[in-house]
Design an enzyme around this catalytic site. Sequence first.
Site, PDB file in Angstrom:
ATOM      1  N   GLY A   1       0.794  -1.217   0.000  1.00 37.27           N
ATOM      2  CA  GLY A   1       0.000   0.000   0.000  1.00 37.27           C
ATOM      3  C   GLY A   1       0.829   1.270   0.000  1.00 37.27           C
ATOM      4  O   GLY A   1       2.053   1.246  -0.037  1.00 37.27           O
TER       5      GLY A   1
ATOM      6  N   TYR B   1      -2.402   7.262   7.813  1.00 38.37           N
ATOM      7  CA  TYR B   1      -2.166   7.922   9.100  1.00 38.37           C
ATOM      8  C   TYR B   1      -2.679   7.039  10.225  1.00 38.37           C
ATOM      9  O   TYR B   1      -3.743   6.425  10.122  1.00 38.37           O
ATOM     10  CB  TYR B   1      -2.897   9.270   9.149  1.00 38.37           C
ATOM     11  CG  TYR B   1      -2.914   9.914  10.528  1.00 38.37           C
ATOM     12  CD1 TYR B   1      -1.746  10.438  11.077  1.00 38.37           C
ATOM     13  CD2 TYR B   1      -4.087   9.988  11.272  1.00 38.37           C
ATOM     14  CE1 TYR B   1      -1.748  11.012  12.345  1.00 38.37           C
ATOM     15  CE2 TYR B   1      -4.095  10.572  12.536  1.00 38.37           C
ATOM     16  CZ  TYR B   1      -2.927  11.077  13.065  1.00 38.37           C
ATOM     17  OH  TYR B   1      -2.930  11.634  14.315  1.00 38.37           O
TER      18      TYR B   1
ATOM     19  N   GLY C   1      -3.208  -2.724   5.171  1.00 35.15           N
ATOM     20  CA  GLY C   1      -1.853  -2.806   4.652  1.00 35.15           C
ATOM     21  C   GLY C   1      -1.209  -4.041   5.243  1.00 35.15           C
ATOM     22  O   GLY C   1      -1.063  -4.129   6.470  1.00 35.15           O
TER      23      GLY C   1
ATOM     24  N   CYS D   1      -3.912   6.627   1.175  1.00 39.26           N
ATOM     25  CA  CYS D   1      -3.761   5.401   0.383  1.00 39.26           C
ATOM     26  C   CYS D   1      -3.411   5.702  -1.075  1.00 39.26           C
ATOM     27  O   CYS D   1      -3.633   4.867  -1.966  1.00 39.26           O
ATOM     28  CB  CYS D   1      -5.023   4.543   0.477  1.00 39.26           C
ATOM     29  SG  CYS D   1      -5.487   4.132   2.177  1.00 39.26           S
TER      30      CYS D   1
END
Length: 243
Positions: A88, A92, A155, A184
């Site tokens: 990915g 955050y 991820g 992303c």
Amino acid sequence: MLKGSVAQMSSSHTPNPESRLLIRQLGRQPYEPVWRAMQAFTDARGPETADELWMVEHDPVFTLGQAGRWEHVLVPGEIPVVPVDRGGQVTYHGPGQIVAYPLLDLRRLGIGVRELVHRIEQAIIDTLGNWNIVAARRDGAPGVYVADAKVAALGLRVRRGCTFHGLAFNVNMDLEPFHRINPCGYQGLAVTQVLDLGGPGSLAAVEAVLIGELARQFGLQAVPAATDPRTESGDAARAAQPA
């Protein structure tokens, strides 16, 4: 030494670990020590090591996946950016977000990466359904969405048939840092959270449902690690203790 029970991670040496998912509640932690502990646990685990699920809330951090492009990190400001070994782009993590790390033996479960992603997404979708929040997945864009806004990101990394890294589920947080990145890797992607969708603002309430749904998706029994009488220290535990 890393605070919390991650520093006491253990490897099961019982003959039949297949049905158990050891739950480790790590509380609030900085990102990097937990990441390094995941790597060490995965490297040290063996065929008889029980699968684990680590639940954590991270200090503010942006993480950039292996395919991540720095151009998607717009204005990080005081928040650190950590390049990591998951799939990915950039995302955050921060207070008010549930981060769950499923450490699973895919060979023992008999599933591949595509099915892994599908089941994690379904667990999040079913968790949201508990509060009548209708969520869905998107083809080609892993994660979970409500209308056009992303509520959970995935991820993952697989090494020697075993998974680490995981999911980030927005519950009750300051969403402003998402405006400092292209979440992303998608410019202008809207981000939402459980509280704003009419669900609870309590991480504990959402976490309890999520743990149950993840265990159900993988056909495992969730067992609190600290109270599991069969848990023993072993190579995975020793290797996973950060220096």
